[in-house]
Write a protein that holds these residues in place. Structure first.
Motif, PDB file in Angstrom:
ATOM      1  N   GLN A 112      -2.774   7.600  24.616  1.00  0.00           N
ATOM      2  CA  GLN A 112      -2.939   8.266  25.907  1.00  0.00           C
ATOM      3  C   GLN A 112      -1.585   8.371  26.609  1.00  0.00           C
ATOM      4  N   TYR A 113      -1.270   9.573  27.064  1.00  0.00           N
ATOM      5  CA  TYR A 113       0.006   9.817  27.742  1.00  0.00           C
ATOM      6  C   TYR A 113      -0.242  10.777  28.893  1.00  0.00           C
ATOM      7  N   PHE A 114      -0.128  10.260  30.113  1.00  0.00           N
ATOM      8  CA  PHE A 114      -0.431  11.013  31.334  1.00  0.00           C
ATOM      9  C   PHE A 114      -1.803  11.673  31.254  1.00  0.00           C
ATOM     10  N   GLY A 115      -2.778  10.882  30.810  1.00  0.00           N
ATOM     11  CA  GLY A 115      -4.168  11.296  30.820  1.00  0.00           C
ATOM     12  C   GLY A 115      -4.618  12.098  29.626  1.00  0.00           C
ATOM     13  N   GLU A 116      -3.709  12.473  28.746  1.00  0.00           N
ATOM     14  CA  GLU A 116      -4.059  13.264  27.570  1.00  0.00           C
ATOM     15  C   GLU A 116      -3.949  12.398  26.322  1.00  0.00           C
ATOM     16  N   LEU A 117      -4.876  12.596  25.371  1.00  0.00           N
ATOM     17  CA  LEU A 117      -4.865  11.827  24.130  1.00  0.00           C
ATOM     18  C   LEU A 117      -4.153  12.611  23.028  1.00  0.00           C
ATOM     19  N   PHE A 118      -3.247  11.907  22.313  1.00  0.00           N
ATOM     20  CA  PHE A 118      -2.493  12.520  21.215  1.00  0.00           C
ATOM     21  C   PHE A 118      -2.828  11.783  19.933  1.00  0.00           C
ATOM     22  N   GLN A 119      -3.219  12.526  18.892  1.00  0.00           N
ATOM     23  CA  GLN A 119      -3.729  11.935  17.663  1.00  0.00           C
ATOM     24  C   GLN A 119      -2.664  11.786  16.574  1.00  0.00           C
ATOM     25  N   ARG A 120      -1.807  12.756  16.385  1.00  0.00           N
ATOM     26  CA  ARG A 120      -0.873  12.725  15.250  1.00  0.00           C
ATOM     27  C   ARG A 120       0.588  12.652  15.660  1.00  0.00           C
ATOM     28  N   SER A 121       0.924  13.069  16.825  1.00  0.00           N
ATOM     29  CA  SER A 121       2.294  12.957  17.316  1.00  0.00           C
ATOM     30  C   SER A 121       2.249  13.012  18.840  1.00  0.00           C
ATOM     31  N   VAL A 122       3.327  12.568  19.448  1.00  0.00           N
ATOM     32  CA  VAL A 122       3.415  12.571  20.910  1.00  0.00           C
ATOM     33  C   VAL A 122       4.538  13.521  21.330  1.00  0.00           C
ATOM     34  N   PRO A 123       4.557  13.962  22.594  1.00  0.00           N
ATOM     35  CA  PRO A 123       5.616  14.872  23.046  1.00  0.00           C
ATOM     36  C   PRO A 123       7.000  14.240  22.900  1.00  0.00           C
ATOM     37  N   SER A 135       0.829  -1.211   0.000  1.00  0.00           N
ATOM     38  CA  SER A 135       0.000   0.000   0.000  1.00  0.00           C
ATOM     39  C   SER A 135       0.855   1.249   0.000  1.00  0.00           C
ATOM     40  N   GLY A 136       0.433   2.238  -0.770  1.00  0.00           N
ATOM     41  CA  GLY A 136       1.211   3.470  -0.853  1.00  0.00           C
ATOM     42  C   GLY A 136       1.222   4.262   0.420  1.00  0.00           C
ATOM     43  N   THR A 137       0.347   3.973   1.337  1.00  0.00           N
ATOM     44  CA  THR A 137       0.288   4.747   2.571  1.00  0.00           C
ATOM     45  C   THR A 137       0.444   3.888   3.810  1.00  0.00           C
ATOM     46  N   SER A 138       0.798   2.641   3.653  1.00  0.00           N
ATOM     47  CA  SER A 138       0.898   1.763   4.812  1.00  0.00           C
ATOM     48  C   SER A 138       2.206   1.018   4.818  1.00  0.00           C
ATOM     49  N   ALA A 139       2.853   0.997   5.980  1.00  0.00           N
ATOM     50  CA  ALA A 139       4.093   0.243   6.123  1.00  0.00           C
ATOM     51  C   ALA A 139       3.813  -1.181   6.555  1.00  0.00           C
ATOM     52  N   SER A 140       2.545  -1.548   6.707  1.00  0.00           N
ATOM     53  CA  SER A 140       2.234  -2.806   7.382  1.00  0.00           C
ATOM     54  C   SER A 140       2.116  -4.001   6.461  1.00  0.00           C
ATOM     55  N   GLY A 169       6.603   6.594  -4.281  1.00  0.00           N
ATOM     56  CA  GLY A 169       5.305   6.837  -3.639  1.00  0.00           C
ATOM     57  C   GLY A 169       5.135   6.019  -2.379  1.00  0.00           C
ATOM     58  N   TRP A 170       5.581   4.764  -2.438  1.00  0.00           N
ATOM     59  CA  TRP A 170       5.491   3.895  -1.244  1.00  0.00           C
ATOM     60  C   TRP A 170       6.329   4.458  -0.101  1.00  0.00           C
ATOM     61  N   LEU A 171       7.547   4.881  -0.417  1.00  0.00           N
ATOM     62  CA  LEU A 171       8.448   5.377   0.618  1.00  0.00           C
ATOM     63  C   LEU A 171       7.928   6.681   1.210  1.00  0.00           C
ATOM     64  N   ARG A 172       7.486   7.602   0.349  1.00  0.00           N
ATOM     65  CA  ARG A 172       6.952   8.869   0.862  1.00  0.00           C
ATOM     66  C   ARG A 172       5.724   8.639   1.728  1.00  0.00           C
ATOM     67  N   GLY A 173       4.838   7.743   1.278  1.00  0.00           N
ATOM     68  CA  GLY A 173       3.637   7.470   2.057  1.00  0.00           C
ATOM     69  C   GLY A 173       3.941   6.910   3.414  1.00  0.00           C
ATOM     70  N   ASN A 174       4.906   5.994   3.471  1.00  0.00           N
ATOM     71  CA  ASN A 174       5.264   5.397   4.757  1.00  0.00           C
ATOM     72  C   ASN A 174       5.882   6.404   5.704  1.00  0.00           C
ATOM     73  N   VAL A 175       6.826   7.191   5.185  1.00  0.00           N
ATOM     74  CA  VAL A 175       7.523   8.156   6.034  1.00  0.00           C
ATOM     75  C   VAL A 175       6.572   9.240   6.523  1.00  0.00           C
ATOM     76  N   LEU A 176       5.717   9.738   5.622  1.00  0.00           N
ATOM     77  CA  LEU A 176       4.835  10.854   5.986  1.00  0.00           C
ATOM     78  C   LEU A 176       3.687  10.424   6.887  1.00  0.00           C
ATOM     79  N   ASN A 177       3.279   9.168   6.787  1.00  0.00           N
ATOM     80  CA  ASN A 177       2.089   8.740   7.511  1.00  0.00           C
ATOM     81  C   ASN A 177       2.369   7.835   8.708  1.00  0.00           C
TER      82      ASN A 177
END
Length: 492
Positions: free
Chosen positions: A246-257, A54-59, A229-237
């Motif tokens: 969840q990290y110390f009670g807060e939810l993070f959707q796209r990146s973590v601290p 998949s162009g957007t999945s590393a799995s 396209g495969w490489l860009r999709g994997n790296v970007l996504n």
């Protein structure tokens, strides 16, 4: 303090490590519930998918799908249709443990090398990742196989070809193998061998560019476009989480601290491994050690941490991403233990016989006990620094990164209790997957919300589900150390 080891004795001990680890891993693979990547790979195999990644999945790696599909047959003799799919991962994990010992035994002795390998196997989160049919067991194995080849190979054409194939296979398994190549290059440069190993590194880079395309027929029509396209999709996504973390009670959707990875590694690994690995980082800086396995381990551990500190890594998968780092920390732990024994001997404090056995027991018993207490929910491991699993729950850390609490036994008990009577709604547990793989016989009725199956992943819950989980007593449940990991609730 280094013992005089022969190649034959090292190989024999490594073979024993492989056999013991493989037996335990093959027994254990029958029990944990599925991780999301396992489901994707398993379904790809069932659909006979051998085309594009998949162009957007590393799995979904076509190569990995075919490898796991080929290796699952031995496991099918004692495990179910899905569980046997993990056979290849279990064997790769056992091979990695054996390779670690074989690589460092002639440098720091049998005792310290055995301690390092055992710490790797007994780290609950490493073992959990090692028996899941994901990209990470193969990635870890190929990473350390490549490191051994780079250290020992001279820049000759046959050696370069073998090294290029190893790195090409790694890249075909996962785009995360870019990390391995970078760590190999940095290790070589900092140890002053860049000219000596330049041909090997160039061959490795060529293998990483060519072999993934050769092994993926759907890319042949437009190889550059498809690969890019495969490489860009994997790296970007890679940091776009399907489930908020969840990290110390807060939810993070796209990146973590930035500090997330440091905290999670400190509280998520056995205390002995944390302490020895930190000490091992300083020991590994010594030039005589840096040119060998300790140097690569230092570069790998540091590289993974620096990448994760950007916040853009698959944190929703827990610490499975760090399986190569767990192995690196185990190597540095072995070097730290060797340094400690040498210093003790220089000061006249000789540690032999029963004292050595006692020291080894002190290092290995706590993670072994925690494995037994948590099994098969090993990806939920937290150490004494945070107060174990209960302390992590109170601190607001994620306690379920996968569906391992949804064992076949538990799901069959759910079916026996509610199958054919009530329709169930699930958050975090793929009921249809359990039906489709035959883990349950098919009496479960996913549908209207009468009974609610909830995995302890707050990022998947609605406000109503959050209230149900916190205020109602589950009808059926999976608990570890007093923490509810999975429950079936009456939602009426």
């Amino acid at each position: 303090m280094r013992e005089k080891n022969t190649w034959l004795s090292n190989t024999s001990i490594a073979a024993i490590i492989f056999l013991l680890t493989a037996v335990w891993a093959l027994i254990a693979l029958r029990y944990p519930g599925p991780a999301s990547e396992e489901i994707a790979l398993f379904q790809a195999a069932r659909q006979e998918v051998s085309g594009a990644v998949s162009g957007t999945s590393a799995s979904v790696s076509p190569l990995l799908v075919q490898i796991y599909k080929l290796l699952h047959y031995p496991g099918s003799l004692w495990a179910g249709q899905f569980e046997s799919w993990r056979t290849g991962a279990a064997l790769f994990f056992a091979l990695t443990a054996a390779l670690l010992f074989l690589w460092i035994a002639d440098k720091i002795g049998h005792y310290c090398a055995l301690a390092a390998s055992a710490l790797f196997v007994l780290t609950p989160r490493a073992f959990a990742a090692g028996i899941q049919a994901t990209q990470f067991p193969a990635l870890a194995l190929l990473t350390y196989l490549a490191a051994i080849q780079l250290e020992r190979f001279k820049s000759r054409a046959p050696n370069a070809a073998i090294f290029g194939i190893t790195l090409g296979l790694g890249m075909a398994v996962s785009s995360y193998f870019l990390m391995a190549w970078l760590c190999l290059a940095v290790w070589t440069a900092l140890s002053g061998r860049i000219k000596e190993k330049a041909v090997l590194l160039a061959a490795g880079a060529a293998g990483m560019l060519v072999l993934p395309v050769l092994l993926n027929p759907s890319w042949w029509a437009a190889p550059l476009t498809a690969y890019g396209g495969w490489l860009r999709g994997n790296v970007l996504n890679c940091g776009d989480y399907r489930v908020p973390v969840q990290y110390f009670g807060e939810l993070f959707q796209r990146s973590v601290p930035w500090h997330y990875v440091i905290v999670m590694l400190v509280v998520g690994m056995p205390v002995a491994l944390v302490v020895l690995a930190i000490g091992g980082k300083f020991v590994s800086l010594r030039p005589e050690f840096f040119r060998g396995p300790a140097g690569f381990a230092l570069c790998t551990s540091t590289g993974y941490i620096l990448v994760a500190m950007t916040g853009r890594f698959p944190a929703a998968e827990g610490l499975t991403f760090f399986l190569p780092l767990f192995a690196a920390d185990a190597i540095m732990a072995g070097y730290a233990l060797n340094w400690f024994l040498r210093r003790s001997e220089n000061r006249g404090w000789r540690i032999f016989g029963l004292a050595r056995a006692g020291l080894l027991l002190l290092l290995l018993a706590p993670p072994a006990v925690l494995q037994a207490r948590l099994f098969p929910c090993l990806s939920s491991h937290y150490n004494a620094i945070i107060g174990f699993l209960g302390g992590a729950q109170r601190a607001g850390l994620e306690v379920c990164f996968d569906c391992s609490p949804a064992t076949g036994e538990f799901m069959r008990s759910v079916e026996k209790t509610f199958g054919g009577q009530d329709a169930l709604l699930s958050e975090g547990v793929p009921l249809e997957f359990f039906k489709g793989t035959g883990i349950v016989s098919g009496k479960l009725r996913p549908g209207a919300q009468v009974r609610l199956v909830l995995l302890n992943r707050p990022g998947t819950w609605s406000q109503r589900e959050r209230k149900i989980f916190s205020s109602r007593e589950p009808l059926l449940k999976v608990e570890r150390e007093g923490v509810l990991l999975l429950g079936v609730f009456d939602s009426r």
